[in-house]
Design an enzyme around this catalytic site. Structure first.
Site, mmCIF file in Angstrom:
data_model
loop_
_atom_site.group_PDB
_atom_site.id
_atom_site.type_symbol
_atom_site.label_atom_id
_atom_site.label_comp_id
_atom_site.label_asym_id
_atom_site.label_seq_id
_atom_site.Cartn_x
_atom_site.Cartn_y
_atom_site.Cartn_z
ATOM 1 N N LYS A 149 0.751 -1.075 0.044
ATOM 2 C CA LYS A 149 -0.030 0.003 0.167
ATOM 3 C C LYS A 149 0.999 1.171 -0.194
ATOM 4 C CE LYS A 149 -4.183 -2.005 1.737
ATOM 5 N NZ LYS A 149 -3.866 -3.695 1.928
HETATM 6 C C1 LIG Z 1 -4.450 -4.509 1.129
HETATM 7 C C2 LIG Z 1 -3.834 -5.737 1.018
HETATM 8 C C3 LIG Z 1 -3.961 -6.919 0.085
HETATM 9 C C4 LIG Z 1 -5.292 -6.780 -0.691
HETATM 10 O O1 LIG Z 1 -5.274 -5.920 -1.842
HETATM 11 P P1 LIG Z 1 -6.440 -5.104 -2.486
HETATM 12 O O2 LIG Z 1 -6.154 -3.974 -3.391
HETATM 13 O O3 LIG Z 1 -7.360 -4.675 -1.340
HETATM 14 O O4 LIG Z 1 -7.268 -6.402 -3.214
HETATM 15 C C5 LIG Z 1 -3.188 -7.911 0.233
HETATM 16 N N1 LIG Z 1 -2.129 -7.937 0.934
HETATM 17 C C6 LIG Z 1 -1.581 -6.996 1.673
HETATM 18 C C7 LIG Z 1 -0.584 -7.374 2.408
HETATM 19 C C8 LIG Z 1 -2.747 -5.702 1.757
HETATM 20 O O5 LIG Z 1 -2.265 -4.846 2.724
#
Ligand SMILES: *Cc1c(COP(=O)(O)O)cnc(C)c1O
Length: 457
Positions: A97
């Site tokens: 993120k």
């Molecule tokens: C947010 C997150 C996801 C999922 O991603 P999306 O965009 O919500 O599908 C997967 N792995 C981790 C470690 C995350 O923080």
């Protein structure tokens, strides 16, 4: 509406999500030219197709967004046994993120500096988003961030990653309640339109278009690295999925012309999306907690964007389908004659036994540690891949963020990172509050008000 308005607004006025008017196409020649570019230069080429920034400004925003990453390639690819791993966790909070939220923080600051306005971000988190959002805006001019987490219900590491940030513009709020309480407070606060306008409230949630855009870049970067090392023309890509933001960026990359043959959508036991891509039925069920908590979702907020393309860009039909879904009915998209809901996307789920076995096998065979989210993607990717083309698996978090799962899988306390190991010794700051939106409202007014008064004078 231009890109900068879309970023500041988050949503369109009718409550729908925003998308670019058209998707730019990238020719095979252009792709070849881009293959040797650094991550930042590639990001510039891609983002410049979608944004309305002055090119010099855009380059500056990109440069400062990825300064905080600890790997020179930003998102390196490593080959581990029969798969290629795209490591997306070299940012300041060790989760993917950061790639979007570092960019969003810089975009906010740039836009606010020119308008002289300020922005007060309110967010609710069950773990990863909160820390990445805080690191995206800490210390930035014109921005305050208020992050609510359910007290005692996020992992100790996640909590300390947030509360050890002591910048004046960061407010951590521990809510005496659940994540749902935090989300309800968020919704209630944003329904108060006067408060929202008077105090310039905004959000950083995964429906912000800038977040999707920033994520398109690493698909191009990852696929071109795999093409270079294998000579393959096309690549299969596996994506551990929760809110459908990450894989949706991959979907757009394919529409732009990136040669991905299959997108493999991997969920944990919360499998609304993998069920949909197998049956065409989008049906809500209850959420359960798993080893990969950042994918424990019931409704995928970016799915609406996918539906727009899947229904032939029919915005009215999408609005109908979403309204129907919020009334409790399923969304049904009939599969084609080959039984596929989308010829590009294959999907399945991995349960906790499969997740732990994948972590343990990859460690025993190759000495490489997968975090539990990445392990879900690797497990499903391997089970659905075709042997003829390379498989690129997106690694969404550093294993040290989920050390308990690693210990459960391997029997050893193996996953560490210096950034997390020091957290225990750092001072923290956090305000405890009841699960009551009126209390949060007062807290916002109290901490923002002096500035608002000053502006009126
Ligand atoms: C947010 C997150 C996801 C999922 O991603 P999306 O965009 O919500 O599908 C997967 N792995 C981790 C470690 C995350 O923080």
């Amino acid at each position: 509406m231009g890109f900068q308005d879309a970023v500041m607004t988050g949503m369109s006025r009718d409550g729908g999500l925003l998308l670019p008017e058209s998707i730019p196409l990238v020719s095979a020649g252009q792709l070849r030219d881009w293959a040797g570019l650094s991550y930042q230069d590639l990001a510039f080429e891609i983002m410049n197709l979608f944004t309305d920034f002055d090119p010099v400004e855009l380059r500056r925003i990109i440069a400062s967004s990825y300064e905080s990453f600890r790997h020179p390639d930003i998102t390196p690819v490593v080959e581990v046994g029969d798969v290629h791993i795209l490591e997306l966790f070299h940012g300041p909070t060790l989760a993917f993120k950061d790639i979007a939220l570092q960019f969003l923080g810089n975009v906010f600051e740039h836009i606010l500096a020119r308008s002289g306005k300020e922005l007060n971000i309110l967010a609710a988190t069950s773990g990863d988003t909160g820390s990445a959002a805080i690191y995206g805006v800490r210390g930035r001019k014109g921005i305050r961030i208020y992050v609510m987490h359910p007290e005692g219900r996020v992992s100790p590491v996640q909590e300390r990653q947030m509360t050890s940030v002591l910048d004046d513009n960061v407010f951590n709020i521990a809510i005496d309640g659940t994540f749902d309480d935090c989300q309800n407070i968020l919704k209630a606060t944003f329904q108060d339109l006067d408060l929202k306008d008077d105090y310039s409230l905004g959000t950083v949630n995964s429906i912000n278009w800038a977040r999707v855009l920033a994520q398109i870049v690493y698909y191009f970067h990852g696929v071109s690295q795999v093409q270079k090392s294998t000579g393959a023309k096309r690549v299969q890509v596996s994506v551990p999925t929760g809110n459908f933001g990450d894989i949706f960026a991959g979907y757009l990359a394919v529409q732009m012309g990136l040669p991905i043959s299959t997108l493999i959508l991997a969920t944990n036991e919360n499998d609304i999306l993998s069920r949909f891509f197998k049956s065409g039925d989008y049906e809500r069920r209850s959420v359960s907690s798993t080893l990969s908590p950042s994918m424990d979702i019931q409704i995928a907020s970016n799915f609406e964007r996918y539906l727009y393309y899947r229904t032939g860009e029919d915005g009215c039909r999408v609005a109908d389908l979403m309204a129907q879904f919020s009334e409790g009915k399923n969304i049904c998209i009939p599969p084609d004659s080959d039984g596929r809901v989308d010829p590009l996307i294959q999907a399945d789920q991995a349960d906790s036994a499969a997740t732990l076995a994948t972590i343990s096998d990859m460690y025993k065979e190759h000495g490489y540690l997968l975090d539990p989210h990445t392990a879900v993607g690797v497990h499903v990717g391997r089970s659905l891949r075709s042997p003829d083309e390379p498989l690129l698996c997106l690694a969404t978090a550093h294993p040290a963020k989920f050390g308990d799962a690693i210990e459960q899988a391997t029997g050893e306390d193996l996953a560490h990172h210096s950034l997390l190991d020091v957290l225990d010794d750092l001072p923290t700051r956090c305000t405890r509050m009841p699960a009551d939106s009126a209390a949060i409202r007062d807290f916002l007014i109290e901490t923002i008000a002096p500035r608002v008064e000053k502006n009126l004078n």
